[in-house]
Design a protein around this motif. Structure first.
Motif, mmCIF file in Angstrom:
data_model
loop_
_atom_site.group_PDB
_atom_site.id
_atom_site.type_symbol
_atom_site.label_atom_id
_atom_site.label_comp_id
_atom_site.label_asym_id
_atom_site.label_seq_id
_atom_site.Cartn_x
_atom_site.Cartn_y
_atom_site.Cartn_z
ATOM 1 N N GLY A 103 0.819 -1.212 0.000
ATOM 2 C CA GLY A 103 0.000 0.000 0.000
ATOM 3 C C GLY A 103 0.851 1.259 0.000
ATOM 4 N N LEU A 104 1.949 1.246 0.754
ATOM 5 C CA LEU A 104 2.881 2.376 0.771
ATOM 6 C C LEU A 104 3.467 2.609 -0.619
ATOM 7 C CD1 LEU A 104 4.666 4.465 2.291
ATOM 8 C CD2 LEU A 104 6.300 2.597 2.642
ATOM 9 N N TRP A 105 3.939 1.567 -1.241
ATOM 10 C CA TRP A 105 4.560 1.679 -2.561
ATOM 11 C C TRP A 105 3.567 2.163 -3.613
ATOM 12 C CZ3 TRP A 105 3.957 -1.591 -7.014
ATOM 13 C CH2 TRP A 105 4.849 -1.279 -8.046
ATOM 14 N N THR A 106 2.405 1.514 -3.687
ATOM 15 C CA THR A 106 1.448 1.896 -4.734
ATOM 16 C C THR A 106 0.871 3.289 -4.497
ATOM 17 O OG1 THR A 106 -0.333 0.739 -3.571
ATOM 18 C CG2 THR A 106 0.791 -0.469 -5.338
ATOM 19 N N SER A 107 0.581 3.636 -3.259
ATOM 20 C CA SER A 107 0.010 4.958 -3.011
ATOM 21 C C SER A 107 1.027 6.064 -3.286
ATOM 22 C CB SER A 107 -0.528 5.060 -1.588
ATOM 23 O OG SER A 107 0.515 4.890 -0.643
ATOM 24 N N THR A 108 2.292 5.802 -3.016
ATOM 25 C CA THR A 108 3.320 6.788 -3.329
ATOM 26 C C THR A 108 3.420 6.983 -4.840
ATOM 27 O OG1 THR A 108 4.543 6.230 -1.335
ATOM 28 C CG2 THR A 108 5.763 7.370 -3.061
ATOM 29 N N MET A 109 3.357 5.896 -5.586
ATOM 30 C CA MET A 109 3.397 6.009 -7.051
ATOM 31 C C MET A 109 2.201 6.812 -7.572
ATOM 32 S SD MET A 109 6.142 4.576 -8.026
ATOM 33 C CE MET A 109 6.908 5.069 -6.511
ATOM 34 N N VAL A 110 1.049 6.577 -7.005
ATOM 35 C CA VAL A 110 -0.139 7.336 -7.405
ATOM 36 C C VAL A 110 -0.016 8.783 -6.955
ATOM 37 C CG1 VAL A 110 -2.630 7.577 -7.058
ATOM 38 C CG2 VAL A 110 -1.650 5.325 -7.472
ATOM 39 N N GLY A 111 0.460 8.996 -5.733
ATOM 40 C CA GLY A 111 0.592 10.349 -5.183
ATOM 41 C C GLY A 111 1.484 11.251 -6.007
ATOM 42 N N VAL A 112 2.522 10.700 -6.616
ATOM 43 C CA VAL A 112 3.417 11.485 -7.463
ATOM 44 C C VAL A 112 2.665 12.050 -8.670
ATOM 45 C CG1 VAL A 112 5.384 11.275 -9.040
ATOM 46 C CG2 VAL A 112 5.522 10.322 -6.752
ATOM 47 N N SER A 113 1.687 11.317 -9.167
ATOM 48 C CA SER A 113 0.975 11.755 -10.370
ATOM 49 C C SER A 113 -0.225 12.654 -10.083
ATOM 50 C CB SER A 113 0.515 10.542 -11.182
ATOM 51 O OG SER A 113 -0.450 9.815 -10.447
ATOM 52 N N VAL A 114 -0.651 12.741 -8.816
ATOM 53 C CA VAL A 114 -1.800 13.578 -8.461
ATOM 54 C C VAL A 114 -1.288 14.964 -8.084
ATOM 55 C CG1 VAL A 114 -3.721 13.880 -6.851
ATOM 56 C CG2 VAL A 114 -3.156 11.605 -7.706
ATOM 57 N N LYS A 115 -1.685 15.968 -8.847
ATOM 58 C CA LYS A 115 -1.209 17.335 -8.616
ATOM 59 C C LYS A 115 -1.912 17.973 -7.427
ATOM 60 C CE LYS A 115 1.703 17.478 -11.902
ATOM 61 N NZ LYS A 115 3.036 17.140 -11.494
ATOM 62 N N ASP A 116 -1.184 18.839 -6.743
ATOM 63 C CA ASP A 116 -1.738 19.643 -5.663
ATOM 64 C C ASP A 116 -2.943 20.421 -6.190
ATOM 65 O OD1 ASP A 116 -1.627 22.634 -4.484
ATOM 66 O OD2 ASP A 116 -1.087 21.222 -2.909
ATOM 67 N N VAL A 117 -3.977 20.546 -5.388
ATOM 68 C CA VAL A 117 -5.230 21.169 -5.807
ATOM 69 C C VAL A 117 -5.022 22.610 -6.277
ATOM 70 C CG1 VAL A 117 -5.900 21.856 -3.464
ATOM 71 C CG2 VAL A 117 -7.654 21.514 -5.184
ATOM 72 N N LYS A 118 -4.174 23.365 -5.616
ATOM 73 C CA LYS A 118 -3.969 24.771 -6.002
ATOM 74 C C LYS A 118 -3.064 24.890 -7.225
ATOM 75 C CE LYS A 118 -6.568 26.326 -2.822
ATOM 76 N NZ LYS A 118 -7.910 26.778 -3.117
ATOM 77 N N VAL A 119 -2.072 24.033 -7.340
ATOM 78 C CA VAL A 119 -1.231 24.056 -8.542
ATOM 79 C C VAL A 119 -2.099 23.752 -9.751
ATOM 80 C CG1 VAL A 119 0.733 22.988 -9.712
ATOM 81 C CG2 VAL A 119 0.864 23.497 -7.261
ATOM 82 N N SER A 120 -2.994 22.788 -9.613
ATOM 83 C CA SER A 120 -3.913 22.462 -10.720
ATOM 84 C C SER A 120 -4.835 23.635 -11.015
ATOM 85 C CB SER A 120 -4.752 21.234 -10.358
ATOM 86 O OG SER A 120 -3.936 20.111 -10.208
#
Length: 174
Positions: A103-120
């Motif tokens: 879960g740590l590994w997969t969520s980190t991989m997903v987290g890298v691709s999800v942009k911060d709400v304000k940057v978006s």
């Protein structure tokens, strides 16, 4: 508690001025970061460029992934325990640990691709050449910082993560 404020500035000069003013108020370089296309001059002045830590969900995603992974691993361990017999009781905690790590590994991989709400939110402005300064300020100084920026730079848009933003399925960028 620290509050993350976002300052959308029209150019590098305004961003540099805000950085200087925030430094004079006691904020350190570690608490200021800049996002934008024209950040090189600011980096030469000592204003740090935002990294994945500030611009994505990489820091928050594991907080969700580890418990989910560990829980699913434990459930799978219980199923294996009952299917293969009680002699494999060690399988439950082992599967929980494995699930947590997965879960740590997969969520980190997903987290890298999800942009911060304000940057978006400010992506178009950033593409036009504006700069977004991210500042982590102590909660008790938030209003003082906002008032100072408004007073000296009325053209700057000031924003922060709200409860509504946190409810959206995008990152908080911490």
């Amino acid at each position: 508690m620290m509050q993350r404020l976002y300052f959308l500035a029209p150019n590098a000069d305004t961003t540099s001025d805000i950085a200087d003013e925030l430094n004079q108020m006691g904020l350190t370089q570690d608490e200021l970061h800049v996002v934008g296309r024209k950040w090189k001059p600011l980096e030469r002045e000592g204003v740090p460029v935002a990294t994945l830590r500030e611009t994505s969900d990489v820091m928050n995603a594991p907080k969700r992934g580890v418990p989910v992974g560990a829980g699913l691993g434990a459930v799978l361990g219980v199923v294996v325990h009952y299917v293969l017999g009680p002699s494999l009781i060690v399988i439950v905690p082992a599967m929980a640990v494995f699930g947590g790590l997965f879960g740590l590994w997969t969520s980190t991989m997903v987290g890298v691709s999800v942009k911060d709400v304000k940057v978006s939110k400010y992506r178009q402005a950033l593409n036009r050449g504006e700069l977004l300064m991210i500042a982590d300020v102590p909660g008790e100084r938030e209003e003082t910082v906002k008032q100072m920026v408004r007073r000296h730079h009325p053209e700057v848009v000031i924003d922060k993560i709200t409860a509504r933003d946190e409810a959206r399925p995008v990152g908080k960028g911490h």
